[in-house]
Design a protein around this motif. Structure first.
Motif, short mmCIF file in Angstrom:
data_model
loop_
_atom_site.label_atom_id
_atom_site.label_comp_id
_atom_site.label_asym_id
_atom_site.label_seq_id
_atom_site.Cartn_x
_atom_site.Cartn_y
_atom_site.Cartn_z
N ARG A 177 -9.43 20.97 -2.98
CA ARG A 177 -9.13 21.12 -1.54
C ARG A 177 -8.97 19.78 -0.84
N ILE A 178 -9.86 18.84 -1.18
CA ILE A 178 -9.79 17.53 -0.52
C ILE A 178 -8.47 16.84 -0.87
N ARG A 179 -8.10 16.87 -2.14
CA ARG A 179 -6.87 16.19 -2.57
C ARG A 179 -5.63 16.81 -1.96
N LYS A 180 -5.72 18.12 -1.68
CA LYS A 180 -4.57 18.80 -1.09
C LYS A 180 -4.53 18.59 0.43
N THR A 181 -5.69 18.63 1.06
CA THR A 181 -5.73 18.65 2.52
C THR A 181 -5.65 17.26 3.16
N VAL A 182 -6.38 16.30 2.57
CA VAL A 182 -6.55 15.04 3.28
C VAL A 182 -5.31 14.13 3.31
N PRO A 183 -4.65 13.86 2.15
CA PRO A 183 -3.54 12.90 2.20
C PRO A 183 -2.49 13.21 3.29
N PRO A 184 -2.03 14.46 3.46
CA PRO A 184 -1.04 14.67 4.53
C PRO A 184 -1.58 14.35 5.92
N LEU A 185 -2.90 14.53 6.10
CA LEU A 185 -3.48 14.25 7.42
C LEU A 185 -3.60 12.76 7.70
N MET A 186 -3.51 11.95 6.62
CA MET A 186 -3.68 10.50 6.80
C MET A 186 -2.37 9.81 7.15
N ASN A 187 -1.35 10.59 7.37
CA ASN A 187 -0.05 10.03 7.68
C ASN A 187 -0.03 9.54 9.13
N MET B 204 0.84 -1.20 0.00
CA MET B 204 0.00 0.00 0.00
C MET B 204 0.88 1.26 0.00
N ILE B 205 0.57 2.16 -0.91
CA ILE B 205 1.34 3.41 -0.96
C ILE B 205 0.52 4.49 -0.28
N ASN B 206 1.13 5.12 0.70
CA ASN B 206 0.44 6.24 1.33
C ASN B 206 1.09 7.52 0.83
N ILE B 207 0.32 8.33 0.13
CA ILE B 207 0.89 9.54 -0.49
C ILE B 207 1.55 10.42 0.57
N ALA B 208 0.90 10.47 1.73
CA ALA B 208 1.42 11.34 2.78
C ALA B 208 2.84 10.92 3.16
N ASN B 209 3.04 9.56 3.31
CA ASN B 209 4.37 9.07 3.64
C ASN B 209 5.36 9.41 2.54
N LEU B 210 4.91 9.21 1.35
CA LEU B 210 5.74 9.45 0.18
C LEU B 210 6.22 10.91 0.18
N GLU B 211 5.31 11.79 0.45
CA GLU B 211 5.66 13.22 0.45
C GLU B 211 6.77 13.51 1.45
N LYS B 212 6.67 12.86 2.64
CA LYS B 212 7.67 13.12 3.66
C LYS B 212 9.04 12.58 3.26
N LYS B 213 9.00 11.34 2.68
CA LYS B 213 10.26 10.66 2.41
C LYS B 213 11.06 11.32 1.31
N ILE B 214 10.43 11.96 0.37
CA ILE B 214 11.19 12.48 -0.78
C ILE B 214 12.23 13.52 -0.36
#
Ligand code: ADP
Ligand code: ASP
Ligand code: MG
Length: 456
Positions: A199-209, A1-11
């Protein structure tokens, strides 16, 4: 499973090549998540909230985003506050006290020790409403209604979020008004899909980390920052909006019934579970009033082919109903009852036909007063409309149309819709009853009768 929020942090730690790969991955892989919606009945008291927490705990692997309605009948209680306020009865504060007591009782039972942060936040939310009530009611009823009634969802989600955190399930409370942008059609607001989606695409993924996201159903916000609501029972629709915008793998509505039944079990004791139904069947059922799903819920799910599960929060391991594109080979007879109906009979004063020109003026008036038309019939000189009974709106409509028509209003009615019935079943429900209007279109029969008729 890829979590975008995690991905954003790791880059942050990646090389340029990795960075490109990460961007590619971000665009290619979906955020694998599901959306769960819990209605008022599922969070009506402390015991129920603990049950909801158990369900969430057992489904954490699915990366759920949780949408919650107001606890129990809170929205009705807040409607009473609004009515008392606008009637200038002096009882609005007393009506608000009932809402306060119910929520503080839940908090006291849920938490062993006082949760000072939560209490402070809840107090502030009540103060916001008290400020409104201290002023004289002069503004628009519908706009004020939304500023007060939103309290229900804000309270329930704060409490559930605090409880989840207290038992070690990390949850991020999201103010849904930061995501759901609507027009200012208060009490039945229309979504700005493009901006909401952004807004949803921008706001939610980071919060799901490493935490689940928990938010309110039913609420939205105008560009002038006023709260709106999406129509009664609209939390299902909110969940569908999030499912659509985040490409959820499925959406689940948790109910106090086994799933979608062929009738409301409160009215028909022998109602049976429909294990699978199509989006179209669900839209037809809910359009005519089956309370189990909000009618606007189905379209966004159908557009992205997202399966909808309707399951029991009392027996969460049971399968419930699945709603998909697939049309089962046949359905049993389905019964839908819409209470609180009124029949408006318009008789042309001038003896002119009720023709297409008159129709268009009549329907304009219904749209302008935001009165939902559930069934119509006409003769050369008359026009009959079955509508949801709303005293305020009906009075305004009749004032506008009484120049051209003599208007008769028949109240205390209900609308029975029978789908997939046969002649014998229809006979059974019409025989020896006063029927005000009846209409048959293919497998759909609609009958208007007195509200005190006993159906089963
Ligand atoms: P929630 O708390 O999730 O908002 P509601 O009380 O609004 O739930 O809706 C659930 C109720 O809908 C059920 O308790 C049931 O009585 C009623 N209902 C009406 N029609 C149906 C149907 N066809 N299938 C299942 N439940 C139905
Ligand atoms: N609390 C709102 C209502 O009772 C929305 C919902 O429950 O879906 O209508
Ligand atoms: Mg409900």
């Amino acid at each position: 499973m890829i979590n975008i929020a995690n991905l954003e942090k790791k880059i942050v730690y990646f090389s340029a090549t990795d960075y490109n790969f990460a961007i590619f991955s971000y665009k290619t892989f979906k955020l694998q998540m599901k959306v769960f919606k819990f209605g008022g009945a599922s969070v009506k008291d402390a015991k129920s909230i603990k049950n909801v927490a158990d369900i969430i705990k057992n489904n954490l692997k699915d990366n759920p985003l949780i949408v919650i309605s107001a606890a129990g009948k809170t929205t009705n209680a807040l409607e009473k506050v609004v009515n008392e306020y606008f009637n200038n009865s002096g009882n609005a504060f007393e009506a608000l006290e009932d809402v306060k007591k119910m929520h503080y009782d839940i908090i006291n039972e849920l938490f062993d020790a006082e949760n000072e942060d939560l209490t402070a936040e809840i107090n502030d939310m009540f103060v916001d409403v008290e400020w409104i009530l201290e002023e004289t009611a002069v503004g628009s009823f519908d706009q004020t209604y939304d500023q007060i009634v939103c309290l229900g969802e804000l309270l329930s989600t704060k409490i559930v979020s605090a409880y989840l955190n207290s038992i070690g399930i990390q949850s991020n409370w999201l103010d849904v008004r930061d995501c759901i942008l609507t027009d200012n059609n208060y009490r039945d607001a229309n979504l700005d899909w493009e901006e909401t989606s952004r807004r949803i695409r921008k706001t939610v993924p980071p919060l799901m980390n490493n935490a689940l996201v928990l938010t309110q159903g039913f609420l939205g916000n105008t560009s002038e920052n006023f709260t709106t609501t999406l129509g009664r029972e609209g939390s299902d629709y909110t969940a569908a909006i999030f499912s659509y915008c985040l490409d959820a793998t499925s959406m689940t509505i948790w109910k106090d019934v086994a799933g979608v039944l062929n009738a409301d079990p409160r009215i028909f004791q022998n109602a049976t579970l429909l294990k699978e139904i199509s989006y179209s069947e669900a839209i037809e059922m809910t359009y005519y009033g089956a309370q189990v799903i909000h009618p606007k819920t189905l379209q966004p799910l159908k557009n992205k082919n997202i399966p909808l599960f309707v399951k029991s929060f009392l027996q969460p391991d049971n399968e419930g109903t699945i709603v998909t594109d697939k049309e089962p080979s046949n359905y049993p007879p389905v019964f839908v009852v819409k209470e609180n109906q009124a029949l408006l009979n318009f008789y042309s004063k001038s003896f002119n036909f009720v023709d297409e020109y008159k129709f268009s003026k009549l329907f304009d008036a219904f749209a302008h007063h935001r009165i939902k038309v559930n069934m119509t019939q006409n003769t050369a000189l008359s026009f009959s409309v079955c509508v949801n009974h709303d005293e305020r709106k009906m009075t305004a409509l009749c004032e506008e149309l009484e120049i051209e028509y003599n208007i008769e209003i028949i109240s205390d009615l209900k609308l029975l819709t029978i789908r997939h019935g046969n002649a014998q079943i229809i006979e059974e429900f019409t025989k020896n009853r006063k029927i005000y209007l009846e209409e048959k279109i293919r497998s759909n029969v609609q009958i208007i009768m007195n509200s005190n008729e006993i159906l089963a």
